[in-house]
Design a protein around this motif. Structure first.
Motif, PDB file in Angstrom:
ATOM      1  N   ASN A   1      41.836  75.628  -4.774  1.00 15.17           N
ATOM      2  CA  ASN A   1      42.212  74.861  -3.589  1.00 15.17           C
ATOM      3  C   ASN A   1      42.287  75.794  -2.393  1.00 15.17           C
ATOM      4  N   ASN A   2      42.378  75.212  -1.214  1.00 11.21           N
ATOM      5  CA  ASN A   2      42.445  76.001   0.019  1.00 11.21           C
ATOM      6  C   ASN A   2      43.850  76.496   0.328  1.00 11.21           C
ATOM      7  N   LEU A   3      44.847  75.926  -0.311  1.00 10.26           N
ATOM      8  CA  LEU A   3      46.226  76.385  -0.132  1.00 10.26           C
ATOM      9  C   LEU A   3      46.359  77.861  -0.542  1.00 10.26           C
ATOM     10  N   ARG A   4      45.585  78.260  -1.532  1.00  9.80           N
ATOM     11  CA  ARG A   4      45.620  79.657  -1.994  1.00  9.80           C
ATOM     12  C   ARG A   4      45.134  80.643  -0.939  1.00  9.80           C
ATOM     13  N   ARG A   5      44.425  80.149   0.044  1.00 13.07           N
ATOM     14  CA  ARG A   5      43.983  81.033   1.127  1.00 13.07           C
ATOM     15  C   ARG A   5      45.135  81.320   2.077  1.00 13.07           C
ATOM     16  N   VAL A   6      46.135  80.431   2.101  1.00 15.50           N
ATOM     17  CA  VAL A   6      47.299  80.580   2.973  1.00 15.50           C
ATOM     18  C   VAL A   6      48.462  81.223   2.218  1.00 15.50           C
ATOM     19  N   VAL A   7      48.748  80.691   1.040  1.00 15.88           N
ATOM     20  CA  VAL A   7      49.824  81.216   0.196  1.00 15.88           C
ATOM     21  C   VAL A   7      49.161  82.126  -0.830  1.00 15.88           C
ATOM     22  N   LYS A   8      49.297  83.413  -0.637  1.00 16.30           N
ATOM     23  CA  LYS A   8      48.561  84.381  -1.455  1.00 16.30           C
ATOM     24  C   LYS A   8      48.962  84.360  -2.927  1.00 16.30           C
TER      25      LYS A   8
ATOM     26  N   PRO B   1      50.739  81.659  -5.007  1.00 15.83           N
ATOM     27  CA  PRO B   1      51.407  80.360  -5.119  1.00 15.83           C
ATOM     28  C   PRO B   1      52.355  80.254  -6.312  1.00 15.83           C
TER      29      PRO B   1
ATOM     30  N   GLN C   1      40.807  87.724  -1.887  1.00 15.02           N
ATOM     31  CA  GLN C   1      40.353  86.801  -0.856  1.00 15.02           C
ATOM     32  C   GLN C   1      39.657  85.643  -1.562  1.00 15.02           C
TER      33      GLN C   1
ATOM     34  N   PRO D   1      36.531  79.251   0.778  1.00 13.02           N
ATOM     35  CA  PRO D   1      36.941  77.850   0.926  1.00 13.02           C
ATOM     36  C   PRO D   1      36.348  76.991  -0.196  1.00 13.02           C
TER      37      PRO D   1
ATOM     38  N   ASP E   1      42.074  70.104  -2.739  1.00  9.08           N
ATOM     39  CA  ASP E   1      43.410  70.160  -2.133  1.00  9.08           C
ATOM     40  C   ASP E   1      44.175  68.872  -2.429  1.00  9.08           C
TER      41      ASP E   1
END
Length: 185
Positions: free
Chosen positions: A92-99, A101, A148, A151, A157
């Motif tokens: 998911n793309n949340l993993r790009r924000v929350v390194k 989770p 890293q 997307p 998501d």
């Protein structure tokens, strides 16, 4: 209470091994990759059993009386914790924000339960997990352990959120049976 403390030491102790790459490397070298994973899993399982049994057997020793409103904090924030937990496993793309989770989910779960409970066993349980997750996040940042991520399709998501919310609803209904504390009445 001794079983709970022993379980926390065993379970969290084995989970801190990856924060020490040199130690993990030596253990993997001595045991092989599968031997390390097998031993890790067995020790973690023993620790988890001790935690569950120890918490169930621990006497209720009130350290402080949480205000009534603190009981609503887990209701409000546990959906986020479960979505973060799912985000650790579903692309998911949340993993790009929350390194990290999974660790974010553990921190949130532990913090909201720590605030809502005033007995010694709960404070030991949730405080230990909160401390572990903080230490592991710091260690992961020092090791550069957050890869890293590219997307992914936004539907993943949505799937992450839906699975997290379904897990939350199921946990709300099963909480009394699993942990002896009714969340909903």
């Amino acid at each position: 209470m001794i079983a709970l403390i022993a379980g926390l030491v065993v379970f969290l102790g084995v989970h801190l091994i990856p924060t020490r790459p040199d130690l993990r490397g030596r253990l993997q070298g001595a045991l092989g990759a599968w031997g390390y994973k097998g031993l890790f899993s067995m020790v973690a399982a023993v620790g988890l059993v001790l935690i569950v049994w120890g918490k169930a057997q621990a006497p209720y020793l009130e350290v402080w009386a949480p205000p009534y409103w603190t009981r609503h904090i887990p209701l409000a924030l546990m959906p986020v914790a479960l979505i973060l937990l799912v985000a650790a496993y579903v692309p998911n793309n949340l993993r790009r924000v929350v390194k990290h989770p999974m660790l974010a989910a553990i921190k949130l779960w532990a913090l909201v339960h720590f605030v809502a409970n005033g007995d010694l066993a709960s404070m030991l349980l949730f405080g230990a997990f909160l401390a572990y997750a903080v230490v592991d996040v710091i260690s992961a940042k020092r090791r550069g352990a957050a890869p890293q991520r590219a997307p992914v399709h936004p539907l993943l998501d949505v799937l992450t959120v839906v699975i997290g919310l379904i897990a939350y609803m199921g946990l709300m209904h099963a909480h009394a049976h699993l942990f002896g504390v009714a969340v909903i009445t």
